[in-house]
Design a protein around this motif. Structure first.
Motif, short mmCIF file in Angstrom:
data_model
loop_
_atom_site.label_atom_id
_atom_site.label_comp_id
_atom_site.label_asym_id
_atom_site.label_seq_id
_atom_site.Cartn_x
_atom_site.Cartn_y
_atom_site.Cartn_z
N MET A 1 0.85 -1.18 0.00
CA MET A 1 0.00 0.00 0.00
C MET A 1 0.89 1.24 0.00
SD MET A 1 -2.69 1.32 2.87
CE MET A 1 -4.10 0.38 2.38
N GLN A 2 0.60 2.14 -0.88
CA GLN A 2 1.38 3.36 -1.04
C GLN A 2 1.38 4.20 0.24
OE1 GLN A 2 3.05 3.86 -3.87
NE2 GLN A 2 3.89 5.84 -3.33
N LEU A 3 0.26 4.28 0.92
CA LEU A 3 0.15 5.11 2.12
C LEU A 3 1.15 4.67 3.18
CD1 LEU A 3 -1.24 7.23 3.90
CD2 LEU A 3 -2.93 5.49 4.49
N ALA A 4 1.19 3.40 3.49
CA ALA A 4 2.10 2.88 4.52
C ALA A 4 3.55 3.18 4.14
CB ALA A 4 1.89 1.39 4.69
N LYS A 5 3.86 2.95 2.89
CA LYS A 5 5.22 3.19 2.40
C LYS A 5 5.59 4.66 2.52
CE LYS A 5 7.27 3.33 -2.05
NZ LYS A 5 7.15 2.99 -3.46
N ASN A 6 4.67 5.54 2.16
CA ASN A 6 4.94 6.98 2.20
C ASN A 6 5.10 7.50 3.62
OD1 ASN A 6 4.89 7.12 -0.57
ND2 ASN A 6 2.76 7.74 -0.67
N ARG A 34 1.32 -0.18 13.17
CA ARG A 34 0.28 -0.87 12.40
C ARG A 34 0.03 -0.18 11.05
NH1 ARG A 34 -3.27 -1.20 17.61
NH2 ARG A 34 -2.48 -3.13 18.51
N TYR A 35 0.05 1.16 11.07
CA TYR A 35 -0.15 1.89 9.82
C TYR A 35 1.01 1.63 8.86
CZ TYR A 35 -3.55 4.60 12.59
OH TYR A 35 -4.59 4.98 13.39
N GLU A 36 2.22 1.69 9.38
CA GLU A 36 3.39 1.49 8.53
C GLU A 36 3.52 0.06 8.02
OE1 GLU A 36 7.02 2.92 10.26
OE2 GLU A 36 6.37 5.01 10.18
N ASN A 37 2.98 -0.89 8.75
CA ASN A 37 3.07 -2.29 8.35
C ASN A 37 1.80 -2.80 7.68
OD1 ASN A 37 5.75 -2.84 9.28
ND2 ASN A 37 4.96 -2.64 11.35
N GLU A 38 0.93 -1.88 7.30
CA GLU A 38 -0.31 -2.19 6.58
C GLU A 38 -1.25 -3.11 7.34
OE1 GLU A 38 0.32 -3.37 2.51
OE2 GLU A 38 2.09 -2.11 2.35
N LYS A 39 -1.20 -3.04 8.66
CA LYS A 39 -2.11 -3.83 9.50
C LYS A 39 -3.39 -3.07 9.79
CE LYS A 39 1.00 -7.07 10.18
NZ LYS A 39 1.06 -8.16 9.28
#
Length: 114
Positions: A1-6, A34-39
């Protein structure tokens, strides 16, 4: 997911740990992880807090830099390189390029109709 990566990329560019960003955005470090790891996906309110804490925008967090977005949408690398070069021109020259592109696209649309 682009959001987590950004989120993660910008945090690291700022030289912050997850705990530091979480504190600045008034979040729990675990939740930021959790946000950064797409959880988990942050709410719009959380996105606002993250963007403000990192002096960024929600648009950047969601979509990334303009160049990254262009790379995702334009497959022709030669065309992408040309657009990057045009972007560096003076405004008057940019207008000329836009008029030329518009004229070509309009011509092709009219030919398709005929």
């Amino acid at each position: 997911m682009q959001l987590a990566k950004n989120i993660k990329k910008l945090r690291k560019e700022l030289g912050w740990t997850q705990a530091e960003l979480a504190e600045k955005a008034n979040l729990a470090p675990v939740q930021l992880g959790r946000y950064e790891n797409e959880k988990s996906i942050p709410t719009i309110e959380i996105l606002v807090k993250l963007a403000e804490a990192m002096n960024s925008s929600i648009d950047f967090l969601v979509f990334g830099q303009t160049e990254e977005r262009a790379n995702q949408q334009i497959q022709d690398q030669e065309l992408l390189t040309l657009f990057s070069s045009v972007e560096k021109l003076e405004n008057e020259d940019k207008k000329v390029v836009k008029v030329l592109i518009d004229a070509l696209v309009t011509k092709r649309k009219l030919q398709a109709i005929a």
